[in-house]
Write a protein that holds these residues in place. Structure first.
Motif, PDB file in Angstrom:
ATOM      1  N   LYS A   1       0.800  -5.881   5.767  1.00  0.00           N
ATOM      2  CA  LYS A   1       1.013  -5.334   4.539  1.00  0.00           C
ATOM      3  C   LYS A   1       1.689  -4.491   4.676  1.00  0.00           C
ATOM      4  CE  LYS A   1      -3.657  -5.391   2.590  1.00  0.00           C
ATOM      5  NZ  LYS A   1      -3.919  -5.053   1.656  1.00  0.00           N
TER       6      LYS A   1
ATOM      7  N   GLU B   1       3.896  -0.605   3.516  1.00  0.00           N
ATOM      8  CA  GLU B   1       3.561   1.191   2.997  1.00  0.00           C
ATOM      9  C   GLU B   1       4.647   0.942   2.473  1.00  0.00           C
ATOM     10  OE1 GLU B   1       2.331   4.852   5.053  1.00  0.00           O
ATOM     11  OE2 GLU B   1       1.328   3.304   5.896  1.00  0.00           O
TER      12      GLU B   1
ATOM     13  N   THR C   1       0.875  -1.281  -0.214  1.00  0.00           N
ATOM     14  CA  THR C   1      -0.114   0.073  -0.294  1.00  0.00           C
ATOM     15  C   THR C   1       0.761   1.216   0.180  1.00  0.00           C
ATOM     16  OG1 THR C   1       0.064   0.099   2.321  1.00  0.00           O
ATOM     17  CG2 THR C   1      -2.019  -1.495   1.195  1.00  0.00           C
ATOM     18  N   TYR C   2       0.462   1.592  -0.324  1.00  0.00           N
ATOM     19  CA  TYR C   2       0.861   3.806   0.229  1.00  0.00           C
ATOM     20  C   TYR C   2       0.314   4.393   1.000  1.00  0.00           C
ATOM     21  CZ  TYR C   2      -1.657   4.288  -3.678  1.00  0.00           C
ATOM     22  OH  TYR C   2      -2.222   4.516  -4.683  1.00  0.00           O
TER      23      TYR C   2
ATOM     24  N   SER D   1       6.640   4.076   1.226  1.00  0.00           N
ATOM     25  CA  SER D   1       6.575   5.892   1.130  1.00  0.00           C
ATOM     26  C   SER D   1       7.861   6.416   0.647  1.00  0.00           C
ATOM     27  CB  SER D   1       6.257   6.400   2.852  1.00  0.00           C
ATOM     28  OG  SER D   1       7.027   7.739   2.671  1.00  0.00           O
TER      29      SER D   1
END
Length: 880
Positions: free
Chosen positions: A271, A273, A131-132, A275
């Motif tokens: 998950k 992430e 995800t972001y 960035s």
């Protein structure tokens, strides 16, 4: 002139043609009785497909399923191309419920979507792990390019429907071939992987159903099943399974996820992430149902409101009639927790509808509580989620027939000292209802997202469990997600004391609030995480709300154990042992109508097992480390070695109990079975655990400035085990047994070091298991699932080739298998700081000198024992 003539000739010819055409038309009109020939319009490929002989179609709002002979086709709307789906397999019927449970999905549902490319449909497995941040939309395209979906199946387009709004493609191979992702055979059984080879020639297609957002296809299949042991397979024979393969359309609008907090025990969806500012980080979403207020404004005013979509469970109509009422009551207990956060009737339970053609208990759309009529003393409550968000979309509770038998025996050995209603060994009336309601409430807790909290019962002072007012308020534990069963601390004469866990514990209510309470306002996922994190901060430091994960791979924290009560295992053990000594002589009197004593022997074994549990709980304090998850910046310690005196007292207490465990050999019971005395079996199992604590002591001593050291540990073994030699007089059976085990186990480790082959005590040994044959496992009552008895002949054949260690180290250690939701604490390698060899040799030297000094004056019946000890110790010197 010639040009003009030519033009007139051409004009004349055209006139004649027109005239002739007119004549034909006129002639056709005049001759009405003449026969006309019409050419039928050519049928489309779709129409030809629909008119195929033998085609059967089942139409749903989502997918229409066509079956032609042994082939299956989907008519799939183009508008749903690219939408998320879950595809799962559920066992609907089986020839062997020990290996395949009806109603269970042994494989995690596939998260996929169909994609149309030219004349081909691809089934692609979704890639939703990365995800972001919500403020970094610029990463979206990069993430799409680097984390594509994975193509898993290719299916050729057969045709389009009439208005080209849907495409028809064949899915036969996906559902009927050897697709391990949709096989009903799998998982682990008794510690080993269960595998199955599909016998395609014995397979057939069953019923096909289609509904508004899902379809199901029944397959009738036979598998050759086996347990996999390394590269070897232990054949278990053929198993026939009817299974339902469901395709469920997930909602287009995703549920807002909730970021997890490691201080709260819930199941997770992992998950990562990305960035561009902070770099990559790993985190997880909490698994939970999508529970939203029907009227948000009313909820914000503090009113009780019903959810838009309640959590509904369907109760199997094959349950015994006496079970149904308490099972429903156990499910609905959770509404108390949901009411505290503003939801009314959030959890509901219904009987299997008999007149609803759309209902199918094996369809992924329905969450069911299923009855499994097999002699397994267990129950389970798995759930399945949308991997994109952690939204729970389906759950099952499987209750095996003998789960009630186990609860009955627990109530007997833990509470018969104060409750005469359980003394017959058969539960009925109120006690049966309490056991069933507790059983299903625990499993429903799992399906709501709650993990086991093994730290919960450690919050209560032991003596509080003898208080009527305290136990009526709290039961035996702050959480029913702990394995804290019934009140074995209560003593005869403790009137009014509650003997059962709470209906819902204070910790359970706290987790439901954290998981399901809406957060007012239009906040981002990260902003919501900050709000709910404060709820946890408010309870930090309060042991009633502390989470302790189940210890699977290694047990370091004695405060997070299964089957324990209270904050002091020595005091709790003393109370429990006193009760067992009261119960044991009365088994024959209390339990009647048992012609061949089989049930009384089951209770006898449960008493032995309960006693072993008390000893094991205390031994876990030797080398024990108190663990807890704390937030950065908080003064609480993440880990703390148990005080030196606590560890020493635990060591000496366990030695005394094992030496004096002969009271277990109650004559009227033990003479009914041809086997070793149970006290001997107990010493073998618990003794191995006692002498296997050195690695834990080494690690624990490494964490503190005032340690209980490995030297202290071996000094206490010497003091506790060999003091009888110094005392003189005849040794008891228990004293000799522990002395023999002390020497043999420590010799094994010392010889391994001297050979420099790296061998040390095995995990099996440190866990307290002992080598037993297949038949000894059966006869000793250790075959709780009935698996060893059921497949005895095949296991005996395997045992002849590979040895009896297979049974104990593999079949009986199946609890060493686990999934890693929070990161199970693994065994720490202490080899770089391990000094145990030096202290083993020092202990052997003291034992040798002690025996040599006492040998001539020893009791004659003990001399051979002493000489064998000396021979073994001296054998180390012959290795040098």
């Amino acid at each position: 002139m010639r040009g003009n003539v030519n033009r007139w000739l051409l004009f004349g010819m055209l006139f004649l043609c027109v005239l002739n055409a007119s004549d034909v038309y006129a002639w056709g009109k005049k001759k009405k009785n003449a026969k006309t020939e019409t050419v039928a319009p050519e049928k489309s490929k779709y129409e030809v497909f629909l008119e195929a002989e033998g085609l059967r179609s089942v139409k749903g709002w989502f997918i229409t399923v066509h079956r032609l002979g042994g082939k299956i086709y989907f008519e799939y709307p183009l508008k749903y191309m690219g939408w998320d789906l879950l595809i799962a397999n559920t066992a609907a019927a089986t020839s062997e419920p020990l290996l395949v449970n009806v109603g269970y999905k042994v494989k995690t549902p596939m998260h996929v979507r169909f994609v149309l490319e030219d004349s081909t449909v691809f089934m692609c497995e979704r890639n939703t792990y990365v995800t972001y941040g919500e403020g970094e939309k610029h990463l979206e395209k990069a993430a799409e390019n680097s984390f594509m979906d994975v193509k898993q199946q290719k299916m050729k387009v057969v045709t389009y429907n009439t208005d080209r709004s849907a495409v028809v493609f064949e899915v036969t191979e996906f559902f009927t071939e050897k697709n391990t992702r949709l096989s009903p055979i799998g998982g682990y059984f008794e510690g080993l992987p269960l595998v199955g080879e599909l016998k395609k020639n014995l397979s057939s297609i069953g019923a096909i159903k289609a509904f508004d957002d899902n379809v199901s296809i029944e397959m009738k299949e036979t598998y050759a099943c086996a347990l996999k042991y390394g590269e070897t397979f232990i054949g278990l024979g053929d198993v026939t399974v009817n299974s339902v393969k469901s395709v469920l359309l997930l909602p287009e609008k995703k549920m807002k996820p909730r970021i997890s907090d490691p201080r709260v025990g819930v199941f997770l969806t992992g998950k990562q992430e990305m960035s561009s500012e902070r770099g990559a980080k790993y985190y997880s979403y909490a698994n939970r149902w999508r529970l939203e207020p029907r009227n948000m404004e009313a909820w914000e005013r503090g009113e009780l409101v019903e959810p838009k979509k309640p959590i509904v469970y369907y109760l199997d109509n094959t349950f015994p009639e006496a079970w149904k009422k308490p099972l429903k009551e156990g499910v609905l207990r959770w509404n108390k927790a949901f009411e505290q956060i503003g939801f009314k009737n959030a959890v509901r339970v219904r009987d299997f509808p008999l007149d609803d053609p759309e209902f199918d208990p094996d369809n992924l759309k329905y969450s069911c509580i299923r009855y499994c009529p097999v002699g397994i003393e267990n129950a389970m409550g798995p759930s399945w989620v949308d991997p994109a968000t952690g939204e729970i979309v389906n759950a099952s509770v499987i209750i095996y027939n003998d789960a009630v038998k186990l609860a009955t025996q627990w109530m007997f050995v833990q509470t018969a000292q104060v409750d005469d209603s359980v003394r017959s060994g058969v539960l009925s009336g109120k006690r049966l209802e309490e056991a069933l309601a507790y059983l299903v409430a625990h499993e429903i807790g799992h399906t709501l997202g709650l993990m086991h909290n093994m730290k919960a019962s450690h919050a209560f002072p032991v003596d509080s469990l003898r208080s009527a007012s305290f136990t009526r308020k709290y039961g035996t534990t702050p959480s029913i997600m702990d394995y804290a069963r019934f009140n074995y601390v209560a003593q005869p004469g403790d009137e009014g004391v509650k003997l059962t866990p709470p209906e819902i514990g204070v910790y359970d209510e706290y987790v439901i609030k954290w998981l399901y309470s809406p957060v007012a306002g239009k906040k981002t996922v990260e902003e919501e995480a900050e709000v709910v994190r404060e709820w946890v901060d408010e309870k930090a430091g309060d042991p009633m709300y502390r989470y302790g994960q189940q210890q699977i791979l290694a047990v370091y924290d004695p405060g997070a154990l299964s089957e324990d009560l209270g904050d002091d295992p020595i005091k709790a053990g003393d109370y429990g042992i006193k009760n067992l000594k009261y119960i044991l002589p009365n088994v024959n009197t209390w339990v009647g109508n048992d012609e061949f004593s089989e049930y009384r022997m089951d209770l006898y074994f449960q008493i032995v097992n309960q006693y072993f549990g008390y000893i094991a709980n205390v031994l876990h304090q030797v080398g024990g480390v108190d663990l807890q998850t704390v937030k950065e910046g908080v003064a609480d310690e993440r880990y703390r070695s148990l005080p030196r005196e606590v560890q020493r007292n635990s060591m000496l207490w366990a030695i005394r109990e094992l030496q004096g465990s002969g009271w277990l050999d109650e004559q009227e019971l033990s003479k009914k079975r041809l086997s070793l005395k149970y006290s001997s079996l107990l010493r073998g199992v618990a003794g191995r655990m006692l002498f296997g604590r050195a690695p834990f002591v080494t690690f624990s001593s490494h964490l503190t400035e005032k340690p209980y050291t490995v030297k202290d540990y071996y000094d206490d073994i010497y003091t506790g085990i060999w003091v009888a030699v110094a005392r003189g007089g005849k040794l008891t059976e228990g004293e000799k047994a522990l002395q023999r085990l002390c020497v043999s186990m420590n010799l094994e480790k010392a010889r391994g070091v001297m050979r420099q082959d790296g061998r040390a005590l095995t995990g099996a040994t440190e866990s307290g298991m002992m080598t037993m044959s297949v038949d000894e496992v059966i006869e000793s009552g250790l075959d709780g699932s009935g698996f060893v008895r059921r497949f005895r002949e095949r296991l005996v054949e395997f045992e002849r080739e590979y040895g009896s260690e297979f049974v104990t180290e593999r079949l009986l250690l199946h609890n060493a298998i686990g999934v890693d939701p929070y990161g199970w604490q693994k065994r720490v390698n202490v080899e770089p700081i391990d000094e145990s060899f030096a202290y083993i040799m020092d202990m052997f030297d003291k034992i040798r000198k002690l025996i040599e000094g006492r040998l001539r004056t020893a009791n004659p019946s003990d001399r051979a024992h002493y000489q064998s000890i000396l021979y073994q110790i001296k054998s180390l010197h012959r290795m040098e």
